[in-house]
Design an enzyme around this catalytic site. Structure first.
Site, short mmCIF file in Angstrom:
data_model
loop_
_atom_site.label_atom_id
_atom_site.label_comp_id
_atom_site.label_asym_id
_atom_site.label_seq_id
_atom_site.Cartn_x
_atom_site.Cartn_y
_atom_site.Cartn_z
N CYS A 1 12.75 54.73 104.95
CA CYS A 1 11.63 55.44 104.32
C CYS A 1 11.95 55.77 102.86
CB CYS A 1 11.33 56.72 105.10
SG CYS A 1 9.88 57.62 104.51
N CYS B 1 10.21 61.29 112.87
CA CYS B 1 8.88 61.87 112.66
C CYS B 1 7.78 61.13 113.40
CB CYS B 1 8.56 61.95 111.17
SG CYS B 1 8.31 60.34 110.37
#
Length: 357
Positions: free
Chosen positions: A101, A194
């Site tokens: 990410c 997440c």
């Protein structure tokens, strides 16, 4: 400078944005909408990816007094992070989605868009330091240090990055947030992945990769000692949940030694069989000064929150090679190998690569 503050909805990014304002920068806040359907990602005050987080980020921006926008990056996040996560497990590797990410979203897609819009830098709430020399260093709060997951960034990306929290402990950040009247001061940290709402990584992978029964094989005897429903559910060094129905001859615990997708086999053995004294990585990034032309001494970290081990590191045509001065256990393909400068502080990142396997 014109600065874009990436605001996740957590306390760290809120204080980082506030500090950028206090330093005299022209700051604009942006929240990244990363979920195609926010209700399918983790809910509650966890600091990433939910509708609540977007609202918390907006409220923090209002208190700080900066413009605020939401950027929809769900498709790119799904392609570059979620799909990559599933593909890596299917290939028998153990990825770190935070690394991906940072590399693909926060400091590639976001930074590229920010520069195109006329911003000079992107500020985040990562716990790491960038000194006047531009070198990436560990945070003073070693328990929260995130230099490991930032070591994939290249020099050009770091030159446009700002990490205002690197000189503070987490307790100091929370206390400052409270003084500034930020409602996220006591918001819990995010520890889980997440995009896996319930924290069940095995179930998440099974939904996407399906049922794929195979053998669990003992490395010492070659005997089949159990069965599994998918090799993707295992990681190197794992001890529990192996599904072994035959006790080891010596009565000692077994650990996952390797995962072979081609034969759909999980190989297990004693703990000492996990010891390795060499580590090889692909896609190296060198950010600790001039790229070396030969072997260099370093301190090597091979997992997030792991300790470092002295090693000789060398960049080769194939990538990065490290010869460890003492063996380490549980080195998993897909994780990062990060080399730090071997001085007494040991806090300067020299370079990184993705562990091959």
């Amino acid at each position: 400078m014109r600065v874009l503050a990436a605001m996740s909805g957590g306390v760290d990014s809120a204080v980082a944005a506030a500090r950028a304002v206090a330093a005299g920068h022209d700051v604009t806040g942006v929240h990244l909408a990363l979920s195609r359907n926010p209700q399918t990602y983790r809910t509650g005050a966890r600091g990433c990816c939910t509708v609540e987080d977007a609202r918390d980020a907006r409220r923090a921006a209002d208190v700080i007094g900066i413009p605020f926008y939401v950027w929809d990056m769900a498709e790119q996040f799904h392609s570059d992070v979620v799909d990559d996560f599933v593909a890596e497990y299917a290939a028998g590797r153990t990825p770190n989605p935070c690394l991906r990410c940072n590399e693909k979203i926060k400091f590639a897609a976001v930074l590229d868009r920010a520069v195109a819009l006329g911003f000079d830098a992107v500020v985040t709430g990562h716990h790491a330091r960038l000194g006047p020399d531009g070198l990436l260093r560990r945070s003073v709060d070693l328990a929260k240090d995130q230099s490991y997951v930032l070591a994939v960034l290249n020099r050009a990306q770091l030159d446009r990055a700002m990490f205002p929290l690197g000189d503070s402990t987490k307790a100091q950040v929370r206390a400052e947030a409270a003084r500034r009247g930020l409602a996220v001061a006591d918001k819990p940290d995010s520890h889980d992945i997440c995009f896996i709402a319930d924290g069940d990584t095995r179930g998440f992978l099974a939904d996407r990769l399906g049922n794929a029964p195979g053998d669990v094989v003992d490395a010492t005897t070659g005997a089949v000692v159990g069965r599994h429903d998918g090799a993707y559910a295992f990681t190197v060094g794992q001890r529990r949940g192996l599904g072994i129905g035959v006790p080891a001859p010596d009565g000692r615990p077994r650990y996952v030694l390797s995962i072979t997708p081609k034969s759909n086999t999980v190989t297990v053995g004693p703990a000492e069989a996990l010891d390795v004294d060499t580590v090889t990585g692909v896609r190296p990034v060198w950010i600790g000064g001039d790229q070396p032309t030969g072997p260099v001494e370093a301190m090597l970290q091979v997992r997030a929150h792991g300790s470092t081990t002295p090693a000789v590191v060398e960049l080769t045509d194939a990538g990065m090679h490290a010869q460890l001065h003492r063996p380490v256990r549980g080195v998993a393909a897909g994780q990062a190998m990060v080399a730090y400068r071997p001085d007494p502080a040991g806090d300067v990142v020299l370079g990184s690569a993705t562990i091959a396997g």
